[in-house]
Design an enzyme around this catalytic site. Structure first.
Site, PDB file in Angstrom:
ATOM      1  N   HIS A 119      13.070   5.522  12.444  1.00 26.50           N
ATOM      2  CA  HIS A 119      12.899   5.681  10.986  1.00 26.50           C
ATOM      3  C   HIS A 119      13.682   6.921  10.531  1.00 26.50           C
ATOM      4  O   HIS A 119      13.706   7.935  11.227  1.00 26.50           O
ATOM      5  CB  HIS A 119      11.400   5.848  10.727  1.00 26.50           C
ATOM      6  CG  HIS A 119      10.980   5.676   9.301  1.00 26.50           C
ATOM      7  ND1 HIS A 119      11.313   6.575   8.318  1.00 26.50           N
ATOM      8  CD2 HIS A 119      10.235   4.726   8.693  1.00 26.50           C
ATOM      9  CE1 HIS A 119      10.789   6.176   7.166  1.00 26.50           C
ATOM     10  NE2 HIS A 119      10.123   5.046   7.371  1.00 26.50           N
TER      11      HIS A 119
ATOM     12  N   HIS B  39       6.278   5.589  12.813  1.00 29.52           N
ATOM     13  CA  HIS B  39       6.688   6.424  11.676  1.00 29.52           C
ATOM     14  C   HIS B  39       5.524   6.949  10.844  1.00 29.52           C
ATOM     15  O   HIS B  39       5.720   7.770   9.949  1.00 29.52           O
ATOM     16  CB  HIS B  39       7.601   5.616  10.749  1.00 29.52           C
ATOM     17  CG  HIS B  39       6.884   4.506  10.028  1.00 29.52           C
ATOM     18  ND1 HIS B  39       6.197   4.708   8.856  1.00 29.52           N
ATOM     19  CD2 HIS B  39       6.729   3.201  10.323  1.00 29.52           C
ATOM     20  CE1 HIS B  39       5.658   3.568   8.455  1.00 29.52           C
ATOM     21  NE2 HIS B  39       5.955   2.637   9.340  1.00 29.52           N
TER      22      HIS B  39
ATOM     23  N   GLU C 287      -2.106   5.128   2.806  1.00 28.50           N
ATOM     24  CA  GLU C 287      -2.053   3.702   2.458  1.00 28.50           C
ATOM     25  C   GLU C 287      -3.420   3.094   2.133  1.00 28.50           C
ATOM     26  O   GLU C 287      -3.529   2.255   1.238  1.00 28.50           O
ATOM     27  CB  GLU C 287      -1.385   2.909   3.595  1.00 28.50           C
ATOM     28  CG  GLU C 287       0.111   3.159   3.745  1.00 28.50           C
ATOM     29  CD  GLU C 287       0.449   4.408   4.551  1.00 28.50           C
ATOM     30  OE1 GLU C 287      -0.481   5.086   5.049  1.00 28.50           O
ATOM     31  OE2 GLU C 287       1.652   4.724   4.661  1.00 28.50           O
TER      32      GLU C 287
ATOM     33  N   GLU D 155      -0.327  -9.028  -0.839  1.00 23.89           N
ATOM     34  CA  GLU D 155      -0.891  -8.431   0.383  1.00 23.89           C
ATOM     35  C   GLU D 155      -2.117  -7.568   0.013  1.00 23.89           C
ATOM     36  O   GLU D 155      -2.236  -6.398   0.361  1.00 23.89           O
ATOM     37  CB  GLU D 155       0.137  -7.605   1.158  1.00 23.89           C
ATOM     38  CG  GLU D 155      -0.261  -7.353   2.609  1.00 23.89           C
ATOM     39  CD  GLU D 155       0.755  -6.518   3.376  1.00 23.89           C
ATOM     40  OE1 GLU D 155       0.727  -5.284   3.298  1.00 23.89           O
ATOM     41  OE2 GLU D 155       1.595  -7.131   4.075  1.00 23.89           O
TER      42      GLU D 155
ATOM     43  N   ARG E 124       2.585   8.598   8.712  1.00 23.57           N
ATOM     44  CA  ARG E 124       2.293   9.995   8.370  1.00 23.57           C
ATOM     45  C   ARG E 124       1.224  10.611   9.270  1.00 23.57           C
ATOM     46  O   ARG E 124       1.338  11.745   9.697  1.00 23.57           O
ATOM     47  CB  ARG E 124       1.804  10.076   6.922  1.00 23.57           C
ATOM     48  CG  ARG E 124       2.876  10.453   5.960  1.00 23.57           C
ATOM     49  CD  ARG E 124       2.312  10.613   4.558  1.00 23.57           C
ATOM     50  NE  ARG E 124       3.262  11.300   3.707  1.00 23.57           N
ATOM     51  CZ  ARG E 124       4.406  10.778   3.281  1.00 23.57           C
ATOM     52  NH1 ARG E 124       4.755   9.569   3.645  1.00 23.57           N
ATOM     53  NH2 ARG E 124       5.222  11.482   2.519  1.00 23.57           N
TER      54      ARG E 124
ATOM     55  N   ASP F 284       0.798  -1.235   0.000  1.00 24.01           N
ATOM     56  CA  ASP F 284       0.000   0.000   0.000  1.00 24.01           C
ATOM     57  C   ASP F 284       0.826   1.278   0.000  1.00 24.01           C
ATOM     58  O   ASP F 284       0.386   2.320   0.464  1.00 24.01           O
ATOM     59  CB  ASP F 284      -0.904  -0.014   1.243  1.00 24.01           C
ATOM     60  CG  ASP F 284      -0.103  -0.247   2.518  1.00 24.01           C
ATOM     61  OD1 ASP F 284       1.116  -0.001   2.507  1.00 24.01           O
ATOM     62  OD2 ASP F 284      -0.700  -0.679   3.525  1.00 24.01           O
TER      63      ASP F 284
END
Ligand code: UD1
Ligand code: UDP
Length: 384
Positions: free
Chosen positions: A243, A211, A134, A120, A213, A98
């Site tokens: 990250h 991490h 995502e 996936e 967004r 994604d």
């Protein structure tokens, strides 16, 4: 007949970890002409994985820029991949998960009129903003894909509800468990000496990664404050490989650097991370991959998000979705630290996401789709 020409496309750390076992499986098969095209949406964090799993890309678009925007990634990946597809004319393009690379890869293949298989496939929160971007990336990719490799039955049901034809969906398990089975060892010795020095018998090690967004800014500040207060609890050692995204790195270091009982690290190689997880007491994370890996190692997971697209381990009782507030982190972490019954309830090893044979099932499904194999592969069934 000619071999099936497949180009596997990926660009970030988690895609690489989850595609590497599949690339290796195709390389073993006489029926495939397997190529790899990386966008390098991530650079250092991608290269770590390529090197660990010995995957050598045929194409590397090298698109990463510091503080890149979503449209920058989309445009450069789309343009670069389309050129590769036009030149190579593969029978199938494989994309994973994604990320923005996933969506751009699927779109570039569609524009070049090449079949797309989505690995996936079918994970959903049904909220287009969570996780951002995502949820939309995987929906858009699903709309383009011709073949859907759903890791679980729940993911398959999501696709069926969206009108995807059942014969196009294969339930395979998640390839991340294939990767995990190759890395975790009882007698593992870390290459990173900081990890070798941790007293795992005396300390309750909490592995942290965050991490996403949608957690940048205030939520990440809250997470860090929660960790700061947690680090004062008895016998706790917080280990946080951070990250490289500056939106994450800067906040985490500003709040947590120099604290006693907090170890901040650069991103770890995946075998180091997996073995650290295996020795940890529990996991605090907003990552998708860690939510899948930790249950199979019997490690409780507190998810630093408000929703998850991975409900299977929540149902099994090993994962709790706790949000990002400092108070919630403290409350749930203290329960795991001091209430042994509650800890034991969450610490049973379960494998709702895979059995280590997902890549094999995906390869068999492709062969079945192209008429090389007669029987449709058996669906992945979780144990228990
Ligand atoms: C990306 C994916 C996310 C996935 C995550 C896994 C998108 C939109 N986001 O998010 O779905 O969960 O990867 O980690 O596809 N950087 C480096 N070196 C690296 C990697 C990143 O310096 O090896 C820095 C760069 O400044 C880069 C920034 O991190 O611009 C952000 O990278 P990006 O891929 O845009 O977003 P992630 O947050 O990593
Ligand atoms: N991982 C790693 N090194 C680290 C942190 C994570 O190799 O320092 C691995 C982890 O085991 C998992 C994957 O990276 O397989 C998760 O990637 P990430 O958290 O970047 O993305 P997400 O899973 O959220 O998409």
């Amino acid at each position: 007949m000619d071999r099936i020409k497949v180009i596997s496309v990926f660009g970030t750390r988690p895609e690489a970890i989850k595609m590497a076992p599949l690339v290796k499986e195709m390389e073993k098969s006489e029926f495939f002409d397997s190529r790899v095209a990386v966008t390098a949406q991530h650079r250092e964090m991608l290269d770590q994985v390529l090197s660990l799993f010995d995957v050598k890309p045929d194409y590397d678009l090298d698109i990463m820029k510091h503080r890149q925007t979503l449209s920058e990634i989309t445009c450069s990946a789309l343009k670069g991949l389309e050129e590769i597809f036009i030149k190579e004319k593969p029978d199938l393009v494989l994309v994973h998960g994604d990320t923005t690379t996933t969506f751009a890869g699927a779109l570039a293949a569609f524009y070049s009129q090449i079949k797309v298989a989505h690995v996936e496939a079918g994970l959903r929160t049904h909220n287009k903003w969570l996780p951002f971007p995502e949820e939309m990336n995987r929906k858009l990719t699903g709309a383009i894909a011709d073949l859907h490799f759903a890791p679980t039955k729940t993911a398959k049901e999501n696709l069926l509800r969206e009108g995807v034809r059942e014969e196009r969906i294969y339930v395979t398990g998640n390839t991340v468990i294939d990767a995990l089975k190759t890395t975790v060892r009882e007698d593992y010795v870390f290459r990173n000496d900081v990890l070798n020095k941790i007293d795992f018998k005396r300390k309750k090690v909490i592995l942290v990664t965050a991490h996403r967004r949608e957690n940048w800014g205030e939520p990440l500040e809250q997470i860090c404050l929660g960790l700061k207060r947690l680090s004062a609890e008895k016998d706790v050692c917080i280990v946080y490989p951070v990250h490289l995204n500056p939106a994450v790195w800067d906040t985490v270091h500003r709040v947590l650097q120099g604290l006693e009982n907090v170890i901040l690290l650069e991103p770890l190689d995946t075998d180091e991370l997996h073995n650290l997880m295996a020795k940890s007491f529990f996991v605090l994370t907003d990552s998708g991959g860690l939510q899948e890996e930790a249950p199979s190692l019997g490690k409780p997971v507190l998810v630093l998000r408000n929703e998850t697209e991975r409900p299977e381990a929540v149902k099994a009782g090993t994962v709790k979705v706790i949000g990002t507030s400092c108070e919630s982190i403290l409350k749930h972490a203290r329960i795991l630290l001091y209430d042994q019954n509650e800890y034991m309830k969450m610490a049973g090893a379960v494998n709702p996401y895979g059995d280590g044979f997902a890549s094999k099932r995906i390869v068999e499904s492709i062969l079945y789709h192209f008429g090389i194999r007669r029987e449709r592969p058996e669906e992945f069934e979780p144990e228990g």
